[in-house]
Design an enzyme around this catalytic site. Structure first.
Site, PDB file in Angstrom:
ATOM      1  N   GLU A 192       0.949  -1.336   0.193  1.00 49.31           N
ATOM      2  CA  GLU A 192      -0.183   0.090  -0.026  1.00 49.31           C
ATOM      3  C   GLU A 192       0.902   1.154   0.164  1.00 49.31           C
ATOM      4  OE1 GLU A 192      -1.415   3.140   0.891  1.00 49.31           O
ATOM      5  OE2 GLU A 192      -1.909   2.685   2.823  1.00 49.31           O
TER       6      GLU A 192
ATOM      7  N   CYS B 260      -1.931   8.831   2.350  1.00 49.34           N
ATOM      8  CA  CYS B 260      -1.397   8.407   1.227  1.00 49.34           C
ATOM      9  C   CYS B 260      -2.588   8.523   0.306  1.00 49.34           C
ATOM     10  CB  CYS B 260      -1.133   6.971   1.419  1.00 49.34           C
ATOM     11  SG  CYS B 260      -2.536   5.969   2.203  1.00 49.34           S
TER      12      CYS B 260
END
Length: 505
Positions: free
Chosen positions: A265, A299
């Site tokens: 991720e 993110c």
């Protein structure tokens, strides 16, 4: 900080806490670092003072932790899903009971507002609770074959899994990586970011109190070298990493040598598209949610905000007004909406992006400067004012690169086809967003965007039931949701013959 010490966190305030306890955890207990000459100071973001010392684990310590985890895995994997669920539900209950104290410690180590941290801790226990519910449902399939033969599949654990966390959601990431791993019968060795080493060990103690075998969830502290030792260890079956693209590539390369399963991720530069038929009030609120949570250090943030040219003036007027009103300051105050960035070098990096944007023709409508709160104890903290950049172009550094700070880049667009092309013109693909009242357009655009998640008329909403992960260089694999079980387990096929074997030879 032991659970007993955690219970004293009720009256803690910014600048009042120093952590002296051991930060590693394996074999059911805290373990001190043996390489004290390599200790690194960890700073409290809101004050700039030293919070604790992080001693990185070496090869011997990493091996001890992994062997401890493997021994626990042998026990845990033999339990039924219902037995595992019972222990996990108890862990979720303990977290829920101590959420305020865990959240305070998270704020002191991470710098985000207490309001956000409380939500993070809630997501952590909800995730463990969710996968506890899944644990008892794990099953294979039955296949009837000719002549009375049959086959079936078994969903089995992988073994020892490694989780490598990021500093923006320290406790939550530890919980959300460990929950599906434990539900499937695995053990986990978790390495927090060296900037936020304090709360993962609290989760380890909670799991122990809940009744997991000693070693089932271990914590090892360290940076890149410790991470490399984990990825290269022969007893590790899987690595789940959250962090930057360059580090993710290294994790993938190291794990490939041992043919380990990997979930990545990674970063993002996500587009948020605001059409002229949107509810402007909601679109402005969505843009703020997409850029300023956790001081912009998220993110999946929608940092490229594409606004239809016909509503651009109204949008800018309202979003600047709202941004100027964001309360920046002591993250432990309920009234604060933005705390401190994680480190001084990171603050300087983010401010550098703003300076570069101005050099490239961008216009700062508000913020983008160091911020000094009025409270004297916060003078050394890593604060900045949230920033709106106008007059942006697709080729600007602030539009192409992940800033990871409270900086929103606003770009005008004209047509749907144009904005989809521009939105997809990136190597990242973690998230995206659309604001429109046109339901057909909303789903059409969502289908066209090259991203693992698309938010329609909202942003940064990630329930634990919903899979999360990226396209392109934002990574692969998924976290959260039922599908994550597939990334923490493997299928065994068993073929059974009830008659005679055919005499081919």
């Amino acid at each position: 900080m032991s659970l007993a010490t955690l219970d004293s966190m009720g009256g803690a305030s910014t600048g009042s806490v120093t952590v002296t306890e051991q930060l590693n955890f394996w074999a059911g207990r805290r373990v001190g670092g043996r390489n004290s000459e390599h200790a690194e100071p960890v700073f409290e973001p809101a004050t700039g003072r030293v919070l604790c010392q992080m001693v990185p684990c070496g090869a011997e310590e990493v091996d001890e932790a992994i062997m401890s985890a493997h021994a626990a895995y042998v026990q845990w994997s033999k339990k039924s899903g219902t037995e595992r669920a019972r222990v996990m539900l108890e862990a979720a209950r303990i977290i829920r009971e101590r959420r305020e104290k865990i959240a305070k410690l998270e704020v002191i180590n991470n710098g985000k507002s207490i309001t956000e941290a409380l939500v993070d801790i809630d997501v952590a226990w909800q995730c463990i609770e969710y996968y506890a519910g899944v644990a008892g449902t794990l099953a294979g399939q039955h296949f009837q074959l000719p002549g009375g033969a049959f086959a079936y599949t078994r969903r089995e654990p992988l073994g020892v899994c490694v989780g490598i966390g990021a500093w923006n959601y320290p406790f939550q990431i530890a919980a959300c990586k460990s929950a599906p791993a434990l539900a499937c019968g695995n053990a986990m060795v978790f390495k927090p970011s060296p900037f936020t080493p304090v709360t993962a060990v609290i989760l380890a103690e909670i799991y122990k109190e809940a009744g997991v075998p000693d070693g089932l969830f271990c914590v090892v502290q360290g940076g890149a070298e410790t991470g490399s030792l984990l990825c290269n260890h022969p007893k590790v079956a899987k690595v789940s990493f959250t962090g930057s693209v360059p580090t993710g590539k290294k994790v993938m390369e190291m794990s490939a040598k041992g043919v380990k399963q990997v979930t990545l991720e990674l970063g993002g530069k996500s587009p948020l598209i605001i059409f002229k038929d949107c509810d402007l009030e909601n679109a402005v609120k969505g843009a703020l949610m997409a850029n300023f949570l956790t001081q912009g250090q998220v993110c999946c943030n929608g940092t490229r905000v594409f606004v239809h040219k016909d509503i651009l003036p109204q949008f800018l007027e309202e979003v600047v007004k709202r941004t100027k009103a964001i309360a920046v300051g002591d993250p432990l105050l309920d009234s604060t909406r933005m705390g401190a960035l994680i480190t001084k070098p990171h603050l300087e990096k983010v401010l550098g992006f703003v300076r570069q944007a101005k050099k490239e023709g961008g216009r700062v409508l508000c913020g983008g400067e160091p911020f000094v709160p009025s409270d004297p104890k916060l003078k050394g903290g890593y604060f900045m004012s949230p920033c709106i950049l106008d007059n942006c172009r697709d080729d600007m550094t602030c539009v192409k690169e992940e800033i990871f700070g409270p900086v929103m880049s606003v770009l005008p667009f004209d047509t749907e086809e144009e904005v989809i092309r521009r939105a997809n013109n990136t190597t990242f693909g973690l998230a995206s967003g659309v604001f429109t009242r046109d339901i057909s357009r909303a789903h059409r655009v969502a289908a066209s965007l090259e991203a693992g998640t698309c938010f329609i008329n909202n942003y940064n909403i990630s329930p634990v039931e919903v899979p999360f992960g990226g396209y392109k260089m934002s990574g692969f694999g998924r976290e959260n949701g039922q599908v994550t079980i597939e990334y923490y387990s493997q299928l065994k096929t068993v073929v059974v013959e009830t008659g005679d074997v055919e005499n081919y030879f």
